[in-house]
Scaffold this active site. Structure first.
Site, PDB file in Angstrom:
ATOM      1  CD  GLU A 161       6.901   4.449  -3.198  1.00 11.33           C
ATOM      2  OE1 GLU A 161       5.846   4.883  -4.126  1.00 11.33           O
ATOM      3  OE2 GLU A 161       6.582   3.058  -2.863  1.00 11.33           O
ATOM      4  CG  HIS A 196       3.342   3.991  -7.354  1.00  8.46           C
ATOM      5  ND1 HIS A 196       2.763   2.471  -8.065  1.00  8.46           N
ATOM      6  CD2 HIS A 196       4.207   3.179  -5.946  1.00  8.46           C
ATOM      7  CE1 HIS A 196       3.246   1.760  -7.229  1.00  8.46           C
ATOM      8  NE2 HIS A 196       3.501   2.215  -6.525  1.00  8.46           N
ATOM      9  CG  HIS A 241       1.931  -2.091  -6.862  1.00  5.74           C
ATOM     10  ND1 HIS A 241       1.173  -1.764  -5.933  1.00  5.74           N
ATOM     11  CD2 HIS A 241       3.294  -1.750  -6.570  1.00  5.74           C
ATOM     12  CE1 HIS A 241       1.595  -0.990  -5.367  1.00  5.74           C
ATOM     13  NE2 HIS A 241       3.070  -1.525  -5.288  1.00  5.74           N
TER      14      HIS A 241
END
Length: 1627
Positions: free
Chosen positions: A563, A566, A572
């Site tokens: 996370e 991100h 991804h």
């Protein structure tokens, strides 16, 4: 999924939310759910932002990634030159005209002979965002033409999309006086608002060309010859800034030049370098620098003049607009920027990042969400994972003791408004939500009434259906609400949305990465992160949400690492395969790339999977059958902890880039952000070199100071800020979608012109199951936006990203008001908007501080993404800010006195150079005492070439060099050729080759516009010559697929619906109303027929849409069959449709054990109504036919030229002599043996016609064709036929009749005679057909004149000259109606008597009339008792006969006269003998009710009403009953009846009936069957395609038959004024 990226002013790069949010659904309308009170809003009937309203509320949303640099770069201002090396003197500012778009267009009044045969227009301009379409920058018009407003030429801005507020571009249109139609060419992309642009348009008598910044972006050869004749010279007028039709331009115009020759591109580029300053040349007709505007130009009548401003338009020479790739979002996605972070280890030096774990406890500081051991273990794992990548983490734990929060379930991804909405939402299905409020449970029906209000929380009634046990399960006096309260509207509910937790805690997101904990439903979501380009990234709503069950637990610690990836900008690794919208998505990754997929070129394409190894093939991998060397061990994969262990170098570079771009506040270090790109060499002399460089990557120009606005200040000390506080009187949507807060912060809509949840919309608050509210005129709905810092504004920018199709660009925003600190509201009036270009407004002379704006709209579906307010220069808020400084470092080093200079601007001139020496330069940013890492180096050899010198250095990777540092002109600032451009010569001249009319070798396979559809050598493609289809009407006829597909059509994927414009180029089953067709599977088909049956080698299907629906991932397939000459079918199988594979080429594999067959038709079938096909072709072998070949007998051989069997002969056969009239021949040899070739060229005025086997193959005006002698015959039959000009019409000479005894081909002449009352002006009335296929300019005209106007009954002519003949078109005559008469249509209060008639362009006068004055009917109580001499008209006398006793009583005669002012001279009275009262009305029709409060005496009134409140009382004809009222009957409504003096009710109650009234949903874009009748105005037009605003009929309910109750019944609709083509079939 490209963001809306702008280059606003000097360039605006967007930043926006990440992928994955669904777009706005189509609005449905059903009955609202009962029993649920409305959610509480921020005030009565209002919707406010998440922050308390006030001018000094919470900190504003952050600027977009890239800071103020990306937000706005103000118009290029010439900076003060650096003291060292700035030897050149700054040129004085030039003048520019500013047009506000409100009637300031100018007309050239100078006595100039405007160019007739060729011209060049050159202009520097800076257009505002938002224009009326078309907006005329300048144009040549014909003021004498009665029939054509498009004669002449125009340069301007207009939209090219079917949607009239989308894709605005610069255009150049031309129509010569000889041409039949206008030609328009458009720039290659949308215009960029606020940018100075050099625009040029040329015409040389053969080609039109449009240039933008020196690059040729469009060309056309449709117009030929002179523009106009000398005879009409005086009719031509040159306009600037608009047209006589008020198609006005908004923006600046500077350096306007007009030439009477067509300048070459090289000359245009040279003119661009001199900024429009020309020496006097005989070809230069007009050169304007606006020193004396009034000398040569005059405003229009009642118009005003544009403002004259001083402009420093061209200061910096370096274009600093860096675009992300199509699939990227920010500067860190730009390939040049990320390459620097990949290549320079100094950009990846150690960085310390702060993060904060938010841990909730009970009030007694017990029962934490996560234990300290979990926190420490997770921190250790995090540090170990990032240590090798020079990123370390500083932990801060925030312990919050709050039992109320701790005991509640925190939901990670559930929209609480969905709980209890009658749909099972898996993300909300949890025990503490009552399993989605009961939606995910099959509920029995308990004895709810018995248990209601029994003082106990009954869990079997604790669902939304039973109002959560009547509220007892949310009563803290009755139960433990933390376990039983599931009502989403209760303040005691057992759960919170994670955003509610964030709003309660209000933790600053600009100093730490905040880590929150929340649980998900049965989906078990592990974590959710905020992207760095999200608006919330640095706010309290940002951060990462993790599942506490996994946090800090062995085997799950990589979830947080994933996370954080991100949050630092990593996608991804399977984004390019499994997270694309369709297999046609341009972001699909076929190989590692910086521009597709996860934007890393060291991660191979991979689908989503969890195994620790390469995945196997899957069904959702777009044709990929296998994947090798996939990054399954990458932290950004979905593999488990025991598999993932690393980031790739490209991913590490992205994370470091985002730490510099967005997250400097998370780092304790005060080191400023670096300049991410190498300095650029802009020029050199024999002893100097000039460098410019980009701003630092974070876009800051001043040192950041806590509590100041310096981070929002730009060069010139201009402050730029987005709205920080939003509110609206409209109610608020519980989910927050389309709420006012979505308009705060920077723009973040990814796909403008499509509805997005990331915007404010007036319709936001409405329950999606109900009808949307209207924004009533005149004010409409409004959004109020406030800014953190009040300031004196210079400009306002608003992003309006969606407008309903029923609104054009001028009606959606009907007003904008500035809210001044003084309390004054300043109205800016209505604005024209584009959905994909922001609206920019120059704020003139505001002169006082503004703190907010109000945006008004009449469109309830309008969507606003963001607003930005820009201050004037040297705003007080920026005056105290300390500018960043720059230090230039050189190898070999600079002299000490030079090296010690700190530069305040981004320019440096080095004068300490030696010829031939090698120099390297770096730039360092300095903030206070801190220095950034050095920028990438630029290497310069003094005296050698560099990018920008006009010479292409291929050894340095240059592909072109146009001597400038501007993007978008074909050659980028890095000297790389841009997409769809081709550059030639040195310096490079670039042109947009796709669509320029020239088929070049490199585009033969790719450009349909220039080369047609590509056919491989050895094959022949036949396009359909006829067609039949399964579903069609006049909106989607099947014949459009005949012939080659339209070159301009681009295949579209993921569509919501198909616009009517598509049917002009492609067939689709438009008679099906999508998505209702999904209720039943339907097969659609088309059958394409071909004129010449052939042995098929392949079938080609051209698509305009591939059938994929926006909300669905499913790919559509088609089934294809060949039909042979014996009507037998041959199946070619199922084939997947994709725009990526368009056209679809289906090979035909023949079974060699079976005989070959000739195919004559192709049948294509499919099941999606969103498939649109523009063409079908049958590909066969050229000069080879296996069927004929197999039929050759002994002694025969197959002749490819004849395509037949011929007798075999060994002797040589010569061809006959080639004779072609009106042509010249050039043969390769005097002999005519086998293989000889001759080139045939037609003479001027003749056109080639090429035939084969007596069939016309093509007709061309091209120069020549080559024919070949094959086996005694020429392979083509060629003729040169004269061009045909066709019969002249009114476009050549208006008001004339033509006679063409010689025909209409080349060289023939036609004469014309003027039709009465026009008169010939000139001597020569002949027209000649010219070699270009057009008639010559007329040397005489038919001047229209009107005779004396005819008399008008009951009117007197007031203009004396009108009694004579010969009146010019446009002249007026005045009349005055006689007493007692007035002009029809005038109001009853002021009846006009005077009017004018005008001499029209057909030689007749406009009709005028005078109608008698009429009086109102006498009161209804006298109905049926009086007689009138002439109705109620002027001078009519109405009389009621009474007995003589009336006169004796002094009542006088019962006579009234209608006077000339429309009033009666008196009033009737009731005669003495008229006594009594009306009988009680008892013969009433069913459901009718009368209320007579005043009794039944003469003059008493009874109000009519219906027992059914949804019905209305009407009068029906005697022969019509309520049950059989035809839809076209519009009966009169009745509100009351009156008792007349004749003791009769009027109107008679027996004639009054009750009928079903109209539902209040007329004009809401849904066809309601109950309203589809004349009585309800045919539902406000909702039931006909031609009258519904959306141009697509949507029935309600959806089961309503479009051929029955929801059919188009309105007799006034266009559907009933043209022939119905339904069922018509071509075939």
């Amino acid at each position: 999924m490209r963001l809306w990226s702008w280059v606003l002013h000097l360039g605006l790069l967007s930043a926006a939310l990440g992928c994955g949010l669904a777009e706005r659904p189509r609005r449905a309308r059903r009955d609202p759910r009962a029993g649920r009170p409305p959610r509480p809003a921020a005030g009565p009937a209002t919707c406010a932002t998440r922050a308390a309203r006030g001018r000094r509320a919470s900190p504003p949303p952050p600027p977009p990634p890239g800071g103020a640099w990306e937000a706005v770069r103000v118009p290029r201002r010439r900076q003060q030159r650096e003291a060292r090396g700035a030897t050149e003197e700054p040129s004085p500012p030039s003048r520019a005209l500013y047009f506000s778009g409100r009637g300031e267009q100018l007309r050239l009044r100078a006595d100039l002979e405007l160019p007739r045969d060729a011209f060049t227009l050159q202009v520097w301009l800076r257009a505002e965002g938002g224009q009326r379409s078309p907006a005329v920058i300048t144009g040549l018009y014909d003021k004498c033409s009665y029939i054509s407003r498009d004669r002449g030429w125009v340069v301007g801005i207009h939209t090219i999309s079917d949607q009239d507020n989308k894709d605005p571009r610069y255009f150049f249109s031309l129509k010569t006086d000889r041409a039949r139609q206008v030609t328009t060419i458009n720039a290659h992309r949308s215009y960029l608002p606020g940018q100075w642009v050099y625009l040029a348009a040329t015409y040389d008598g053969q080609f039109m060309k449009l240039y933008v910044n020196g690059a040729q972006v469009a060309t056309s050869g449709e117009q030929v010859g002179g523009i106009f004749s000398p005879l009409t010279q005086k009719c031509k007028v040159l306009m600037l800034g608009g047209s006589a039709l008020n198609h006005n331009y908004r923006g600046y115009i500077e350096h306007f030049s007009l030439w009477k020759v067509a300048r070459t591109q090289r000359e245009i580029l040279s003119d661009m370098e001199t900024h429009g300053a020309h020496t006097a040349l005989p070809q230069l007709l007009l050169q304007e620098n606006w020193d004396n505007v009034k000398h040569a130009w005059s405003p229009m009548k009642d118009g005003s003049s544009p403002k004259v401003e001083f402009s420093n338009a061209h200061g910096f020479l370096l274009d600093t607009s860096l675009e992300p790739p199509l699939c990227g979002q920010t500067l860190c996605d730009n390939t040049e920027v990320i390459a620097s972070y990949n290549q320079l280890s100094s950009f990846r030096q150690p960085k310390v990042v702060r993060y904060r774990v938010v841990n909730l406890y009970e009030d007694d500081h017990k029962n934490p969400t996560v234990t300290r051991e979990q926190v420490d273990f997770q921190h250790h794992q995090l540090a170990e994972a990032f240590k090798q990548y020079n990123i370390s983490w500083e932990l801060d734990v925030l312990e919050v003791s709050n039992s109320s929060l701790r005991r509640r379930l925190i939901l990670a991804n559930c929209d609480i408004s969905k709980i209890g909405d009658e749909n099972c939402d898996p993300e909300c299905n949890h025990t503490l939500t009552g399993h989605d409020g009961g939606d995910c449970r099959h509920l029995r029906h308990p004895a709810f009434v018995k248990k209601q209000h029994n003082g106990v929380c009954d869990m079997d009634c604790n669902y939304e259906r039973f109002n959560f046990d009547g509220g007892e399960c949310c009563d803290p006096e009755i139960t433990n609400v933390t376990q039983t309260c599931f009502d989403p509207d209760s303040p005691h509910r057992a759960y919170l949305d994670v955003n509610e937790l964030k709003n309660i805690l209000k933790l600053d997101g600009s100093t730490h990465l905040n880590i929150f904990f929340a649980k998900s439903s049965e989906e078990e979501l592990a974590g959710v992160a905020t992207w760095p380009w999200d608006k919330e990234a640095l706010m309290h709503l940002g951060g990462i949400v993790l599942n506490p069950s996994f946090y800090g637990m062995p085997g799950h610690t990589h979830t947080m690492i994933h996370e954080i990836g991100h949050s630092l900008g990593l996608y991804h690794v399977f984004r390019g395969i499994s997270e694309i919208q369709s297999c046609s998505d341009p972001c699909m990754e076929t190989e590692p790339s910086f521009e597709t997929g996860d934007l890393c070129n060291d991660t191979n394409p991979a689908p989503k999977h969890k195994s620790c190894g390469d995945p196997g093939p899957g069904n959702d991998t777009c044709g990929f059958h296998s994947f090798f060397n996939t990054p399954y061990n990458n932290f950004m994969s979905y593999a488990d902890d025991d598999c993932t262990d690393s980031f790739t170098p490209n991913q590490v570079a992205r994370m470091h880039c985002y730490l510099d771009l967005v997250y400097q506040g998370w780092q304790p270090s005060r080191k400023p952000a670096p300049v991410a790109l190498a300095p650029q060499v802009l020029g050199h002399t024999t002893d100097s070199v000039t460098l410019e460089w980009f701003p630092p990557i974070d876009g800051h120009f001043f040192e950041r100071e806590l509590g100041s606005a310096c981070h929002l200040c730009l060069e010139g000390r201009i402050l730029v800020q987005y709205a920080s506080n939003a509110s609206s009187p409209m109610p608020c949507s519980p989910s927050g979608h389309w709420s006012p807060r979505e308009a705060e912060g920077h723009p973040d809509v990814e796909q403008p012109c499509k509805s997005s949840v990331r915007t404010w919309s007036p319709n936001s608050a409405v329950n999606p199951h109900t009808v949307p509210p209207a924004c009533p005129e005149p004010q409409g709905c409004y959004l109020e936006l406030e800014f953190l810092y009040p300031l004196v504004p210079e400009s306002l920018t608003i992003w309006v990203t969606f407008v309903s199709t029923d609104w054009d660009s001028s009606g959606a925003v009907n007003d904008i008001k500035l809210l001044a600190v003084s309390g004054k509201n300043i109205s800016l009036g209505p604005q024209n908007v584009f959905c994909d270009v922001p609206l920019t407004i120059r704020l003139w002379d505001v002169g006082e501080e503004v703190y907010g704006i109000q945006i008004y709209t009449l469109d309830e579906h309008l969507e606003i993404d963001a607003a930005m307010l820009t201050s004037t220069a040297d705003t007080p808020l920026c005056l105290q800010c300390k500018p960043l400084k720059y230090k230039v470092v050189r190898d070999p080093p600079l002299q000490m006195d030079v090296a010690s200079i700190l530069h305040l601007n981004r320019k440096f001139v080095d004068m300490d150079l030696n010829l031939g020496s090698v120099y390297q330069y770096w730039v360092i940013t300095i903030s206070g005492t801190e220095e950034s890492e050095p920028s990438p180096a630029v290497t310069y050899i003094h005296g050698s070439g560099y990018c920008g010198d006009g010479i292409i250095q291929k050894d340095q990777g240059e592909q072109c060099d146009d001597m400038n540092k501007i993007n978008g002109d074909g050659c980028s600032l890095f000297c790389r050729q841009e997409v769809s451009f081709n550059c030639i010569d040195e310096p490079s001249r670039c042109y947009f080759h796709d669509g320029d009319g020239v088929c070049e070798e490199f585009e033969q396979k790719t450009s349909i516009k220039d080369c047609g559809v590509y056919t491989p050598q050895g094959f022949l493609d036949q396009w359909a010559s006829n067609a039949s289809v399964s579903h069609q009407d006049q909106q989607c006829p099947g014949w459009v697929i005949i012939g080659q597909p339209a070159a301009s059509q681009v295949c579209r994927t993921k569509v919501i619906d198909l616009s009517e414009g598509i049917s002009q180029h492609a067939w689709y089953p438009c008679t099906i109303s999508y998505p209702y067709s999904q209720l039943a599977q339907t097969t659609f088909w088309l059958r394409a027929y071909f004129s010449q049956p052939m042995v098929a080698a392949a079938v080609i299907v051209h698509l305009v849409t591939d059938g994929t629906y926006y909300g669905d991932q499913k790919q559509e397939t088609i089934s294809v069959q060949l039909l042979d000459t014996k009507d037998q079918s041959h199946d070619l199988g199922l084939h997947v449709l994709s725009c990526r594979n368009n056209p679809l080429i289906i090979p035909v594999v023949h079974d060699l054990s079976q005989p070959f067959y000739h195919s004559q038709a192709v049948r294509v079938s499919f099941s999606s109504p969103l498939v649109a096909i523009s063409g079908v072709a049958l590909r066969s072998f050229d000069n080879f036919d296996p069927v004929t070949l197999s039929s050759c007998q002994r002694g025969e051989t197959y002749s490819p030229a004849e395509q037949s069997c011929v007798h075999f002969a060994c002797e040589k056969t010569d061809c006959p002599e080639l004779a072609v009239e009106n042509a010249s021949l050039n043969c390769s040899s005097s002999d005519r043996y086998h293989g000889a070739q001759c080139t045939v060229s037609c003479r001027t005025g003749y056109v080639l016609q090429i035939r084969r086997d007596d069939e016309l193959i093509k007709s061309q005006t091209g120069p020549s064709v080559t024919v070949t002698c094959t086996e005694g015959k020429w392979n083509k039959q060629v003729a040169c036929e004269p061009v045909d000009c066709s019969i002249p019409d009114h476009h050549q000479v208006y008001a004339a009749s033509f006679s063409c005894p010689e025909g209409t081909t080349f060289g023939s002449q036609c004469s014309f005679q003027c039709r009465h009352p026009a008169q010939l002006k000139g001597n020569n009335s002949l027209l000649t057909c010219m070699e270009d296929g057009l008639w010559s300019f007329p040397e005489a005209l038919c001047e229209l004149m009107c005779l004396a106007p005819p008399p008008v009954p009951n009117a007197d002519l007031q203009t004396a000259r009108c009694r004579e003949n010969k009146h010019k078109v446009g002249s007026f005559c005045k009349y005055k109606c006689k007493p007692g008469y007035h002009v029809p249509g005038s109001s009853r209060k002021s009846k006009k008597r005077a009017f004018k008639t005008q001499c029209t362009q057909d030689g007749s006068w406009q009709e005028g009339a005078c109608v008698p004055v009429t009086c109102d009917p006498p009161p209804p109580k006298f109905h049926g008792l009086y007689q009138c001499t002439n109705g109620f008209q002027f001078n009519s006398e109405c009389r009621i006969k009474c007995e003589d006793s009336d006169a004796s009583q002094g009542l006088g005669s019962n006579v009234i006269h209608c006077r000339k002012d429309g009033t009666w001279n008196g009033s009737f009275h009731v005669c003495q003998e008229m006594q009594g009262q009306c009988s009680v009305p008892n013969e009433l029709n069913s459901n009718l009710k009368l209320q007579c409060p005043d009794g039944y005496a003469i003059g008493s009134e009874c109000a009519t009403s219906c027992l059914d409140h949804n019905s209305e009382s009407i009068i029906l004809p005697m022969n019509v009953t309520v049950r059989d009222i035809p839809h076209w009957l519009n009966p009169t409504r009745v509100e009351r009846v009156v008792c007349t003096a004749g003791l009769k009710w009027y109107p008679h109650p027996a004639l009054i009936h009750c009928v079903k009234g109209c539902e209040p949903f007329m004009g809401d874009n849904y066809c309601d069957a109950i309203n589809n009748r004349a009585f309800c105005n045919y539902d406000g037009g909702d039931c006909c395609t031609s009258t519904v605003k959306t141009k697509k009929v949507t029935p309600f309910p959806m089961s309503c038959d479009l051929q029955g109750d929801c059919a188009c019944r309105d007799p006034q609709a266009q559907e009933h004024s043209r022939k119905d083509l339904r069922g018509y079939s071509h075939g």
